[in-house]
Design a protein around this motif. Structure first.
Motif, PDB file in Angstrom:
ATOM      1  N   ASN A 122       0.822  -1.198   0.000  1.00 33.71           N
ATOM      2  CA  ASN A 122       0.000   0.000   0.000  1.00 33.71           C
ATOM      3  C   ASN A 122       0.861   1.255   0.000  1.00 33.71           C
ATOM      4  O   ASN A 122       0.653   2.185  -0.795  1.00 33.71           O
ATOM      5  N   GLU A 125       2.776   1.949  -3.271  1.00 30.88           N
ATOM      6  CA  GLU A 125       1.959   2.587  -4.304  1.00 30.88           C
ATOM      7  C   GLU A 125       1.861   4.090  -4.071  1.00 30.88           C
ATOM      8  O   GLU A 125       1.948   4.885  -5.012  1.00 30.88           O
ATOM      9  N   ARG A 126       1.676   4.490  -2.816  1.00 30.46           N
ATOM     10  CA  ARG A 126       1.593   5.921  -2.505  1.00 30.46           C
ATOM     11  C   ARG A 126       2.929   6.610  -2.792  1.00 30.46           C
ATOM     12  O   ARG A 126       2.961   7.716  -3.349  1.00 30.46           O
ATOM     13  N   CYS A 129       3.428   7.007  -6.551  1.00 35.00           N
ATOM     14  CA  CYS A 129       2.542   8.044  -7.077  1.00 35.00           C
ATOM     15  C   CYS A 129       3.096   9.434  -6.776  1.00 35.00           C
ATOM     16  O   CYS A 129       3.087  10.322  -7.639  1.00 35.00           O
ATOM     17  N   TYR A 198       3.783  10.725   3.304  1.00 34.59           N
ATOM     18  CA  TYR A 198       2.699  10.174   2.490  1.00 34.59           C
ATOM     19  C   TYR A 198       1.996   9.009   3.171  1.00 34.59           C
ATOM     20  O   TYR A 198       1.035   8.450   2.629  1.00 34.59           O
ATOM     21  N   LEU A 203      -4.268   7.117  -1.406  1.00 28.81           N
ATOM     22  CA  LEU A 203      -3.710   7.181  -2.751  1.00 28.81           C
ATOM     23  C   LEU A 203      -4.456   8.186  -3.619  1.00 28.81           C
ATOM     24  O   LEU A 203      -3.832   8.932  -4.394  1.00 28.81           O
ATOM     25  N   GLU A 207      -2.857  11.336  -5.721  1.00 26.53           N
ATOM     26  CA  GLU A 207      -3.063  11.507  -7.163  1.00 26.53           C
ATOM     27  C   GLU A 207      -3.610  12.893  -7.473  1.00 26.53           C
ATOM     28  O   GLU A 207      -3.259  13.497  -8.490  1.00 26.53           O
TER      29      GLU A 207
END
Length: 223
Positions: A122, A125-126, A129, A198, A203, A207
């Protein structure tokens, strides 16, 4: 105090341990985020290199499970176990025994490892991004990212002429919270940048807000 994720070469780590031995001192190693290492080889802990019983190794479960757990641990050399056990009892009495028992069972049943894998994915991914959103302001000889290999924040290093505290305030006006790097310095005045966490941001928010953040930094670089 020494954070496990700190950037330090292996010879420097051995030198630090030798200094502790020479001065009959202790090293408190704070391993609060090594589970979240996303790139590069694993970093050896000082406790794993220590052969003289000089390192006190501590960590927390609040970073890998949830903040409200408020449960940590301390690994000490064997000759100090009895003293620390007595000190812990004097300060905290038995402590949170039901929570500790539940966590021990949670680990033994394999749920902790599964939860850690999900959390690592998790946060990865953040992280990715946010890195993608900041790419437009990263230039050779200009702003660059440090500290992105591990942890739940990264540091956007900025040129020395940038007022990072004023920039952080402008970013706050857009509903985002970052910390000026210069606020962490006691003597140096040449380190400028933004410390961007973050871990707390979904997420979808990264974005949406990442390009806005990059745009504000880009404006500051043009002034």
């Amino acid at each position: 105090q020494y954070p496990t994720g700190a950037v330090m070469t292996l010879p420097r780590r051995h030198q630090l341990l030798a200094t502790a031995r020479a001065h009959d001192a202790w090293v408190l190693e704070d391993d609060y985020d090594s589970e979240y290492r996303f790139s590069g080889p694993p970093i050896s802990s000082l406790e794993g290199l220590d052969t003289d019983g000089r390192v006190l190794y501590m960590g927390t479960f609040s970073k890998v499970l949830y903040p409200g757990l408020k449960l940590g641990y301390l690994v000490v050399p064997k000759p100090m176990v009895a003293a620390f056990k007595q000190a812990h009892y004097d300060l905290n009495r038995p402590g949170q025994m039901p929570v500790q028992a539940a966590l021990a069972e949670f680990i033994e049943m394999g749920h902790f490892a599964s939860a850690l894998r999900r959390a690592r994915q998790n946060y990865a991914e953040r992280r990715q991004c946010l890195l993608e959103a900041l790419k437009p302001v990263l230039t050779p000889g200009g702003p660059f990212i440090s500290g992105a290999e591990q942890g739940l924040h990264l540091c956007l290093r900025l040129p020395g002429h940038i007022d990072d505290q004023a920039l952080a305030q402008r970013i706050a006006q857009q509903g985002m919270t970052v910390r000026p790097l210069s606020a962490y310095c006691l003597q140096r005045d040449d380190l400028k940048g933004l410390v961007i966490g973050y871990g707390y941001a979904p997420l979808a928010d990264i974005e949406r807000c990442g390009p806005v953040l990059a745009g504000l930094v880009g404006q500051a670089l043009k002034t």
